[in-house]
Design a protein around this motif. Structure first.
Motif, PDB file in Angstrom:
ATOM      1  N   GLY A   1       1.073  -1.503   0.132  1.00 26.06           N
ATOM      2  CA  GLY A   1       0.056   0.146   0.014  1.00 26.06           C
ATOM      3  C   GLY A   1       1.031   1.440   0.182  1.00 26.06           C
ATOM      4  N   LYS A   2       1.847   1.638   0.966  1.00 31.74           N
ATOM      5  CA  LYS A   2       2.964   2.304   0.809  1.00 31.74           C
ATOM      6  C   LYS A   2       3.609   2.543  -0.519  1.00 31.74           C
ATOM      7  CE  LYS A   2       6.978   3.888   2.995  1.00 31.74           C
ATOM      8  NZ  LYS A   2       7.901   3.526   4.661  1.00 31.74           N
ATOM      9  N   ALA A   3       3.612   2.035  -0.693  1.00 35.56           N
ATOM     10  CA  ALA A   3       4.579   1.305  -2.557  1.00 35.56           C
ATOM     11  C   ALA A   3       3.747   2.449  -3.245  1.00 35.56           C
ATOM     12  CB  ALA A   3       5.500   0.508  -2.680  1.00 35.56           C
ATOM     13  N   ASN A   4       2.614   1.528  -3.342  1.00 38.15           N
ATOM     14  CA  ASN A   4       0.910   1.806  -4.413  1.00 38.15           C
ATOM     15  C   ASN A   4       1.492   3.616  -4.166  1.00 38.15           C
ATOM     16  OD1 ASN A   4      -1.405   2.741  -5.414  1.00 38.15           O
ATOM     17  ND2 ASN A   4      -1.661   0.652  -5.542  1.00 38.15           N
ATOM     18  N   TYR A   5       0.915   3.965  -2.836  1.00 37.30           N
ATOM     19  CA  TYR A   5       0.799   5.518  -2.501  1.00 37.30           C
ATOM     20  C   TYR A   5       1.548   6.289  -3.423  1.00 37.30           C
ATOM     21  CZ  TYR A   5      -0.537   9.616   0.329  1.00 37.30           C
ATOM     22  OH  TYR A   5      -1.005  10.800   0.424  1.00 37.30           O
ATOM     23  N   PHE A   6       2.951   6.072  -2.904  1.00 36.76           N
ATOM     24  CA  PHE A   6       4.796   6.823  -3.020  1.00 36.76           C
ATOM     25  C   PHE A   6       5.359   6.576  -4.839  1.00 36.76           C
ATOM     26  CE2 PHE A   6       5.021   7.138   0.790  1.00 36.76           C
ATOM     27  CZ  PHE A   6       5.457   8.853   1.037  1.00 36.76           C
TER      28      PHE A   6
ATOM     29  N   CYS B   1      -8.883   9.462  -8.778  1.00 37.13           N
ATOM     30  CA  CYS B   1      -8.003  10.163  -9.125  1.00 37.13           C
ATOM     31  C   CYS B   1      -7.204   9.883  -9.710  1.00 37.13           C
ATOM     32  CB  CYS B   1      -6.914   9.969  -7.189  1.00 37.13           C
ATOM     33  SG  CYS B   1      -7.689  10.986  -6.355  1.00 37.13           S
ATOM     34  N   ASP B   2      -6.835   8.236 -10.182  1.00 38.85           N
ATOM     35  CA  ASP B   2      -6.431   7.807 -11.060  1.00 38.85           C
ATOM     36  C   ASP B   2      -6.629   8.195 -12.743  1.00 38.85           C
ATOM     37  OD1 ASP B   2      -4.782   6.057  -9.922  1.00 38.85           O
ATOM     38  OD2 ASP B   2      -6.197   4.221 -10.009  1.00 38.85           O
ATOM     39  N   LYS B   3      -8.320   8.451 -13.069  1.00 38.73           N
ATOM     40  CA  LYS B   3      -8.694   8.704 -13.881  1.00 38.73           C
ATOM     41  C   LYS B   3      -7.411  10.031 -14.028  1.00 38.73           C
ATOM     42  CE  LYS B   3     -12.876   6.444 -14.357  1.00 38.73           C
ATOM     43  NZ  LYS B   3     -14.517   6.693 -13.491  1.00 38.73           N
ATOM     44  N   LYS B   4      -7.715  11.254 -12.886  1.00 39.30           N
ATOM     45  CA  LYS B   4      -7.793  12.479 -13.350  1.00 39.30           C
ATOM     46  C   LYS B   4      -5.976  12.808 -13.779  1.00 39.30           C
ATOM     47  CE  LYS B   4     -10.845  14.096 -10.272  1.00 39.30           C
ATOM     48  NZ  LYS B   4     -11.590  15.831  -9.813  1.00 39.30           N
ATOM     49  N   VAL B   5      -5.204  11.556 -13.355  1.00 32.38           N
ATOM     50  CA  VAL B   5      -3.714  11.698 -13.745  1.00 32.38           C
ATOM     51  C   VAL B   5      -3.635  11.127 -14.967  1.00 32.38           C
ATOM     52  CG1 VAL B   5      -3.518  11.711 -11.367  1.00 32.38           C
ATOM     53  CG2 VAL B   5      -3.053   9.740 -12.346  1.00 32.38           C
TER      54      VAL B   5
ATOM     55  N   GLN C   1      -0.316   9.633 -17.542  1.00 31.68           N
ATOM     56  CA  GLN C   1       0.316  10.245 -17.959  1.00 31.68           C
ATOM     57  C   GLN C   1       0.686  11.627 -17.854  1.00 31.68           C
ATOM     58  OE1 GLN C   1      -3.252  10.982 -20.429  1.00 31.68           O
ATOM     59  NE2 GLN C   1      -2.960  10.300 -22.240  1.00 31.68           N
ATOM     60  N   LEU C   2       0.179  12.585 -16.143  1.00 34.34           N
ATOM     61  CA  LEU C   2       0.818  13.183 -15.182  1.00 34.34           C
ATOM     62  C   LEU C   2       1.732  12.830 -14.938  1.00 34.34           C
ATOM     63  CD1 LEU C   2      -2.750  15.114 -14.991  1.00 34.34           C
ATOM     64  CD2 LEU C   2      -0.748  15.348 -16.590  1.00 34.34           C
ATOM     65  N   ASN C   3       2.220  11.672 -14.545  1.00 32.88           N
ATOM     66  CA  ASN C   3       3.208  10.932 -13.674  1.00 32.88           C
ATOM     67  C   ASN C   3       3.089  11.201 -12.500  1.00 32.88           C
ATOM     68  OD1 ASN C   3       5.060   9.293 -13.462  1.00 32.88           O
ATOM     69  ND2 ASN C   3       6.942  11.177 -13.432  1.00 32.88           N
ATOM     70  N   PHE C   4       1.611  11.442 -11.996  1.00 30.31           N
ATOM     71  CA  PHE C   4       1.406  11.425 -10.300  1.00 30.31           C
ATOM     72  C   PHE C   4       1.108  10.572  -9.718  1.00 30.31           C
ATOM     73  CE2 PHE C   4      -0.568  16.103 -10.498  1.00 30.31           C
ATOM     74  CZ  PHE C   4       0.482  16.738 -11.499  1.00 30.31           C
ATOM     75  N   SER C   5       2.283  10.608  -9.145  1.00 26.31           N
ATOM     76  CA  SER C   5       1.526   9.638  -7.306  1.00 26.31           C
ATOM     77  C   SER C   5       0.352  10.645  -6.252  1.00 26.31           C
ATOM     78  CB  SER C   5       3.122   8.869  -6.246  1.00 26.31           C
ATOM     79  OG  SER C   5       3.457  10.784  -4.971  1.00 26.31           O
ATOM     80  N   CYS C   6      -0.033   9.394  -5.560  1.00 28.10           N
ATOM     81  CA  CYS C   6      -0.532   9.796  -4.304  1.00 28.10           C
ATOM     82  C   CYS C   6      -0.356  10.812  -3.919  1.00 28.10           C
ATOM     83  CB  CYS C   6      -1.607   8.951  -3.660  1.00 28.10           C
ATOM     84  SG  CYS C   6      -2.420   7.587  -4.684  1.00 28.10           S
ATOM     85  N   ALA C   7       1.316  10.581  -3.429  1.00 26.62           N
ATOM     86  CA  ALA C   7       2.038  11.976  -2.952  1.00 26.62           C
ATOM     87  C   ALA C   7       2.361  12.929  -2.469  1.00 26.62           C
ATOM     88  CB  ALA C   7       3.818  10.795  -2.233  1.00 26.62           C
ATOM     89  N   THR C   8       2.149  13.217  -4.761  1.00 28.78           N
ATOM     90  CA  THR C   8       2.060  14.005  -5.582  1.00 28.78           C
ATOM     91  C   THR C   8       1.464  14.702  -5.066  1.00 28.78           C
ATOM     92  OG1 THR C   8       3.402  13.085  -7.561  1.00 28.78           O
ATOM     93  CG2 THR C   8       2.120  15.345  -7.465  1.00 28.78           C
ATOM     94  N   CYS C   9       0.044  14.958  -4.253  1.00 30.89           N
ATOM     95  CA  CYS C   9      -1.066  15.840  -4.376  1.00 30.89           C
ATOM     96  C   CYS C   9      -0.955  16.004  -3.287  1.00 30.89           C
ATOM     97  CB  CYS C   9      -2.338  15.152  -5.267  1.00 30.89           C
ATOM     98  SG  CYS C   9      -2.278  15.909  -7.152  1.00 30.89           S
TER      99      CYS C   9
ATOM    100  N   ALA D   1      -0.635  19.041  -0.219  1.00 27.55           N
ATOM    101  CA  ALA D   1      -1.448  19.160   0.653  1.00 27.55           C
ATOM    102  C   ALA D   1      -1.858  21.262   1.140  1.00 27.55           C
ATOM    103  CB  ALA D   1      -0.909  18.489   1.871  1.00 27.55           C
ATOM    104  N   GLY D   2      -3.109  21.087   0.968  1.00 18.80           N
ATOM    105  CA  GLY D   2      -3.504  22.389   1.140  1.00 18.80           C
ATOM    106  C   GLY D   2      -3.437  23.441   0.651  1.00 18.80           C
ATOM    107  N   LYS D   3      -2.387  23.111  -0.550  1.00 22.03           N
ATOM    108  CA  LYS D   3      -2.618  24.859  -1.600  1.00 22.03           C
ATOM    109  C   LYS D   3      -4.011  23.531  -2.611  1.00 22.03           C
ATOM    110  CE  LYS D   3       2.255  24.203  -1.732  1.00 22.03           C
ATOM    111  NZ  LYS D   3       3.227  24.727  -1.978  1.00 22.03           N
ATOM    112  N   TYR D   4      -4.055  25.210  -3.481  1.00 18.26           N
ATOM    113  CA  TYR D   4      -5.134  24.787  -4.635  1.00 18.26           C
ATOM    114  C   TYR D   4      -4.877  24.251  -5.767  1.00 18.26           C
ATOM    115  CZ  TYR D   4      -8.499  28.413  -1.722  1.00 18.26           C
ATOM    116  OH  TYR D   4      -9.314  28.517  -0.775  1.00 18.26           O
ATOM    117  N   LEU D   5      -5.737  23.222  -6.317  1.00 15.88           N
ATOM    118  CA  LEU D   5      -5.443  22.134  -7.585  1.00 15.88           C
ATOM    119  C   LEU D   5      -6.910  22.184  -7.825  1.00 15.88           C
ATOM    120  CD1 LEU D   5      -3.977  21.106  -9.148  1.00 15.88           C
ATOM    121  CD2 LEU D   5      -4.910  18.973  -8.227  1.00 15.88           C
TER     122      LEU D   5
END
Length: 168
Positions: free
Chosen positions: A67-72, A129-133, A77-85, A90-94
């Motif tokens: 689960g931790k590996a999946n999070y990071f 989230c997966d769809k958005k990235v 296409q955006l090459n994002f992880s859960c941790a990216t956001c 965290a606390g910023k606007y998107l």
């Protein structure tokens, strides 16, 4: 929780369906309105109690680490992880919404999101989230999503459960 015999994470919805089958009822479809309503009610019975996830035994440690590996893990296409956001931003606007931090997210699911106009589950949020990235969403109750939920729940240990949560 992790089933000690199988070493697999068992979610609330899986436990609810298991109980239904044991009582000669049809299982509910994961992600259906009926399942989400039942999950929300059942989880709300723990409101005010702290999240208390134990990582004990080889199956639990494996699920936590996956689960931790999946999070990071970066994906899509955006090459994002859960941790990216949820760590870095965290606390910023998107897209006109404040990004929530990792800490405490699991204590408020199922949650009502105004953007959805409905209550939904943590795993439905993962799919969104997966769809958005630009990544391919997995099926609800997949091993990866269950392990991700387990990791994120452990991180929220001590936070009081408050279901359903609310997000704009």
């Amino acid at each position: 929780m992790v089933n000690n015999k199988t070493g697999q994470v068992v979610t609330t919805q899986m436990r609810l369906n298991s109980c239904r089958v044991e009582n000669h009822l049809q299982p509910l479809k994961y992600g259906s309105g009926s399942m989400i309503a039942l999950d929300t009610y059942f989880t709300s019975l723990s409101n005010g109690m702290p999240v208390d996830i134990k990582v004990q035994g080889p199956g639990a440690v494996k699920a936590f680490e996956e689960g931790k590996a999946n999070y990071f893990m970066k994906r899509g296409q955006l090459n994002f992880s859960c941790a990216t956001c949820h760590v870095a931003y965290a606390g910023k606007y998107l897209r006109a919404q404040i990004i929530s931090p990792l800490l405490g997210q699991s204590a408020h699911y199922p949650t009502y999101r105004a953007a959805w106009g409905a209550v939904n589950t943590f795993e439905k949020r993962f799919q969104g989230c997966d769809k958005k990235v630009g990544a391919m969403p997995q099926k609800l109750e997949s091993v990866n999503y269950r392990n991700l939920e387990y990791f994120m729940s452990y991180i929220s240990n001590g936070i009081k459960i408050n279901v359903p949560g609310y997000r704009p």
